[in-house]
Every structure is written in structure tokens, then in C-alpha cells.
Enzyme design. Structure first.
Site, PDB file in Angstrom:
ATOM      1  N   TYR A 196     -11.450 -12.378  -2.293  1.00 47.31           N
ATOM      2  CA  TYR A 196     -11.067 -13.948  -2.442  1.00 47.31           C
ATOM      3  C   TYR A 196     -10.906 -14.290  -0.927  1.00 47.31           C
ATOM      4  CZ  TYR A 196      -8.342 -18.302  -2.944  1.00 47.31           C
ATOM      5  OH  TYR A 196      -8.199 -19.564  -2.697  1.00 47.31           O
ATOM      6  N   LEU A 200     -15.095  -2.736  -4.433  1.00 44.26           N
ATOM      7  CA  LEU A 200     -15.509  -3.758  -5.635  1.00 44.26           C
ATOM      8  C   LEU A 200     -14.428  -3.621  -6.816  1.00 44.26           C
ATOM      9  CD1 LEU A 200     -19.442  -3.334  -5.738  1.00 44.26           C
ATOM     10  CD2 LEU A 200     -18.149  -4.918  -4.625  1.00 44.26           C
ATOM     11  N   SER A 250       2.187 -11.397   4.041  1.00 44.09           N
ATOM     12  CA  SER A 250       2.656 -12.400   3.030  1.00 44.09           C
ATOM     13  C   SER A 250       3.941 -12.986   3.017  1.00 44.09           C
ATOM     14  CB  SER A 250       2.413 -11.594   1.330  1.00 44.09           C
ATOM     15  OG  SER A 250       3.055 -12.540   0.439  1.00 44.09           O
ATOM     16  N   THR A 295       5.912 -13.430   1.066  1.00 38.76           N
ATOM     17  CA  THR A 295       6.718 -12.728   0.081  1.00 38.76           C
ATOM     18  C   THR A 295       7.760 -11.765   0.931  1.00 38.76           C
ATOM     19  OG1 THR A 295       6.775 -11.411  -1.948  1.00 38.76           O
ATOM     20  CG2 THR A 295       5.306 -10.569  -0.373  1.00 38.76           C
ATOM     21  N   TYR A 317       4.700  -4.123  -4.484  1.00 31.66           N
ATOM     22  CA  TYR A 317       3.650  -5.162  -3.833  1.00 31.66           C
ATOM     23  C   TYR A 317       4.258  -5.684  -2.708  1.00 31.66           C
ATOM     24  CZ  TYR A 317       0.604  -8.742  -2.210  1.00 31.66           C
ATOM     25  OH  TYR A 317       0.060  -9.267  -1.069  1.00 31.66           O
ATOM     26  N   LYS A 366       3.648  -4.820   1.969  1.00 28.80           N
ATOM     27  CA  LYS A 366       3.696  -5.686   2.927  1.00 28.80           C
ATOM     28  C   LYS A 366       4.670  -5.312   4.086  1.00 28.80           C
ATOM     29  CE  LYS A 366      -0.010  -7.262   1.318  1.00 28.80           C
ATOM     30  NZ  LYS A 366      -1.306  -6.929   1.821  1.00 28.80           N
ATOM     31  N   ASP A 405      10.692 -15.216  -9.165  1.00 26.26           N
ATOM     32  CA  ASP A 405      10.281 -16.307  -8.552  1.00 26.26           C
ATOM     33  C   ASP A 405      11.221 -16.649  -7.589  1.00 26.26           C
ATOM     34  OD1 ASP A 405       7.521 -16.606  -9.283  1.00 26.26           O
ATOM     35  OD2 ASP A 405       7.928 -17.922 -10.988  1.00 26.26           O
TER      36      ASP A 405
END
Ligand code: NAD
Ligand code: WQD
Length: 339
Positions: A11, A33, A125, A127, A150, A154, A299
Site C-alpha cells: 500500500y 507478494l 508507526s 503505535t 507488531y 517497530k 485501542d
């Protein structure tokens, strides 16, 4: 100038490849891919008229990475996007994430020694800040204990890069901490392609609007925010792409006296989930079927960027509005469902 773009069919990577080509660079793409499609190359070529050199290669295979670098010593820089990015999946399968996000980073860094120009841009990120104590979030905000494997990759990734800088004075790096990228190239020839059920808000909205999903769940409306829904900093992916080109140029030009730098990439404005839904309904003239659901675990309530450092040091600021980004995401969703 040749620039290696790992994950360049993904993206953010694909939009950055377009931005690099538009500025006269020659991006060379590596991608396995695993979360993208070979057709992205066609989209890039249709936009810029240039098909980037592509290597289908899995960066987890150390010998393949070595072979690539031995044959490409004339790179002027590397932008390293390749990683796995699904937060929930990383909780279920942490070792996959440590392998794909850390091993690959280490292999790429180990092989930079072959290069004459050791310039490296890392996809980090927001995050890493978790729920920051102060808003907007500056680059000085403390790094919080990661909420997911995840997020941890980072944080660890940034530490690995800093250690590599300390050990090698030829090596320079910038870590870009993205807030929430959304939208697509204005042509709608490239965009975000989530596999399966989207985890992120924007693709879930567009897939609901197009009829692929029945209903959008708004995860919580009892947060301490003006309308009770969580606040994020949604940045147009083309603004983000441009920031990579500028950061890379800073390294190539040796414009910084420090070997390692960190920049927030956001708009500086927070938008709530309801504001994003409202913006979508307005620009698309389509109503979204949504319901208020429970909070999603992990969140944070609110996160948006302090943007002064990127403005003052990189000379970069966002150009696109939330409406622009939402409009482009909708155009892309309509395009892919037709093709
Ligand atoms: P993406 O999944 O669309 O792109 C990543 C690309 O890397 C994919 O094309 C995938 O096939 C490729 N890839 C993954 N593992 C690979 C491997 N072992 N070898 C070769 N290629 C591999 O993701 P994206 O949204 O474009 O994100 C790019 C980077 O930005 C990632 O590092 C991600 O963690 C980071 N990031 C993304 C966001 C976001 O919300 N999209 C936010 C902050 C940071
Ligand atoms: C945005 C808001 C949700 C989906 C994630 C990663 C982060 C970074 C960006 C990579 C939140 C709400 C969402 C839905 C909803 N990625 N939402 N219904 O959580 O800010 O960040 O992507 O580094 O690491 O955690 O983005 O798009 O998932 O959510 O109500 O179906 O939308 O609760 O408030 P998030 P998101």
C-alpha cells in the site's frame, strides 16, 4: 539514482514508488507478494509511464538478500517497507511477526555494508507512543510498553537501527512514524488492498458502502472525547509518500549532522471515528450502515501528531484534507470492484 524499495508493491510502498519516479529516482522494488499483487506494477506503469525493476524475493531468505545486494552495490538509498502489519494476527502468531519484521530488517542492514551510499528509511508507526500523555504527540514523547508484538517490532526495529548507526559511521537512517495512512492515488490505479476482512477503519467503511460488508462496527462511543469515539490522525497516503522522498533526499544530500533521526508523519489534526464516517457520507453521498459496538481491546483513546519537526527540519507538510483522502479511498474502492 537507484533506490531499493522493499515492500514496494504494498500500500504505502507503491505510492512511494510513484512519488520517487515523479522526482526522477529509479526505484527498484523487492516484494514477496505476501500482501500485494503483481498487478500493482501495471498500475504504477500506467500512472508514471515507467515500470519499475521488480525482484520477487522473500527477505526472510538471507542468502537471497545477500545475492541481491552483491549485484546491486550502486544503490543510493533504501526505503524499507516490507513487514507484516496486522496487529491482531501478531498477537496470535508473534514469532511470525518477529521473523518477518525483525529478521528481514537485520538481513537488509547487514548487507548495506556492500553499498557506497548507506542511506536507510524505516517505516515506523505512531503505535510506539501507545496512549501518549500529551497531545499532539511530539517525537520526544516516551515510547510506551508495546501493546502488541507488531508494535514491539517497530520499537525493536528502531533500536536495532540506532545500534547499527553507532557501529558504522557511514550508515545514516531516518525512522518515519506514520499516524493513520488512508486514501489512494488520485488516478485510482493503485490503492490499499486488504486481504480478507479489513481491520482498519477506512477500508471497512468503503467495503461497507460498496456492499461487501453488511455493517460497520464503531468500536466504542464512551471514550472521553467530544463525541465518545476514538480520535486518530488520518493522513493521505500521497502526502506520506512525498515525505519519504524528502527524507531520503535529506540523507543523500548529507543535510543532517546526526546519523539517526525520527519524524512523525501526520496532519496534526485529530478526527473521531464518527467524523470520518460523516466525512465519508458527505463526499460519497452514500450512507453507511453502522452500529455502536464494544470497545476494541488495545485501542488508545486519542492520537494525533505534533508536526513541527517535520515542517521545520524536512520542510514537509501535508497538502491533502481528510475529505480529499476519503474521496480518493472511495474512488479506489469503486475502481477495484469494477475491474
Ligand atoms: P502492506 O502490507 O501493504 O505492504 C508491505 C509489503 O511488504 C507487501 O507488499 C508485502 O507483500 C511485502 N512483504 C512483507 N513481507 C515481506 C518479505 N518477507 N519479503 C518481501 N516482501 C515482503 O503494508 P503497508 O500498509 O504498505 O505498510 C508498509 C510499512 O509501513 C510496514 O512496515 C508497516 O508496518 C508500516 N506502517 C503501516 C501503517 C498502516 O497503517 N498501513 C502504519 C504505520 C506503519
Ligand atoms: C482507527 C479507529 C478503531 C475499524 C492501526 C494499528 C497501528 C497502525 C495503524 C501500523 C480506531 C476504529 C476501526 C472498525 C472502528 N498500523 N475502528 N471500526 O487502530 O489507530 O491503528 O493501524 O503501524 O499500529 O494499530 O487504526 O484503522 O484500525 O482504527 O470503529 O471496523 O477506528 O477503534 O478508533 P488504529 P484503525
Amino acid at each position: 539514482m537507484k533506490i531499493l524499495v522493499t515492500g514496494g508493491l504494498g500500500y504505502i510502498g507503491s505510492h512511494t514508488v510513484v512519488a520517487l519516479q515523479n522526482e526522477g529516482y529509479e526505484p527498484i522494488v523487492i516484494d514477496n507478494l505476501s500482501n500485494s499483487s503483481i498487478e500493482v506494477l501495471d498500475g504504477i506503469e500506467k500512472i508514471t509511464g515507467k515500470r519499475p525493476e521488480f525482484h520477487q524475493l522473500d527477505l526472510r531468505v538471507k542468502t537471497d538478500v545477500e545475492r541481491f545486494f552483491e549485484r546491486n552495490i550502486d544503490l543510493s538509498g533504501i526505503i524499507h517497507f516490507a513487514a507484516s502489519k496486522a496487529v491482531g494476527e501478531s498477537v496470535k502468531n508473534p514469532l511470525l511477526y518477529y521473523e518477518n519484521n525483525i529478521n528481514t530488517l537485520v538481513y537488509v542492514l547487514q548487507n548495506m555494508k556492500y553499498l557506497t551510499h548507506q542511506n536507510f528509511i524505516f517505516s515506523s508507526s505512531c503505535t510506539v507512543y501507545g496512549q501518549a500523555d500529551e497531545l499532539p504527540i511530539t517525537e520526544h514523547a516516551p515510547i510506551k510498553t508495546a501493546m502488541s508484538p507488531y508494535g514491539n517490532t517497530k520499537q525493536i526495529g528502531e533500536e536495532i537501527i540506532q545500534d547499527a548507526c553507532k557501529a558504522n559511521s557511514e550508515f545514516s537512517a531516518i525512522s518515519l512514524r506514520y499516524f493513520n495512512p488512508i486514501g489512494a492515488h488520485e488516478s485510482a490505479l493503485i490503492g490499499e488492498l486488504p486481504l480478507g476482512v479489513p481491520q482498519n477503519l477506512m477500508p471497512f467503511i468503503t467495503q461497507t458502502a460498496i456492499g461487501l460488508r453488511d455493517k460497520l462496527s464503531v468500536f466504542g462511543n464512551n471514550y472521553p472525547t467530544p463525541d465518545g469515539t476514538c480520535i486518530r490522525d488520518y493522513i493521505h497516503v500521497m502526502d506520506l509518500a512525498e515525505a519519504h522522498v524528502i527524507a531520503l533526499k535529506r540523507l543523500i544530500d548529507k543535510a543532517s549532522d546526526s546519523q539517526f533521526g525520527v519524524f512523525n508523519l501526520g496532519t496534526g489534526t485529530g478526527s473521531s471515528v464518527m467524523e470520518v464516517i460523516n466525512a465519508f457520507e458527505r463526499v460519497s453521498e452514500t450512507s453507511i450502515n453502522y452500529k455502536i459496538a464494544d470497545r476494541r481491546s488495545g485501542d488508545v483513546t486519542s492520537a494525533y501528531a505534533h508536526t513541527e519537526k517535520a515542517k521545520n527540519v524536512l520542510g514537509w507538510a501535508t497538502k491533502y484534507s481528510l475529505d480529499d483522502a476519503v474521496k480518493s479511498a472511495w474512488k479506489w474502492e469503486q475502481y477495484i470492484r469494477k475491474t
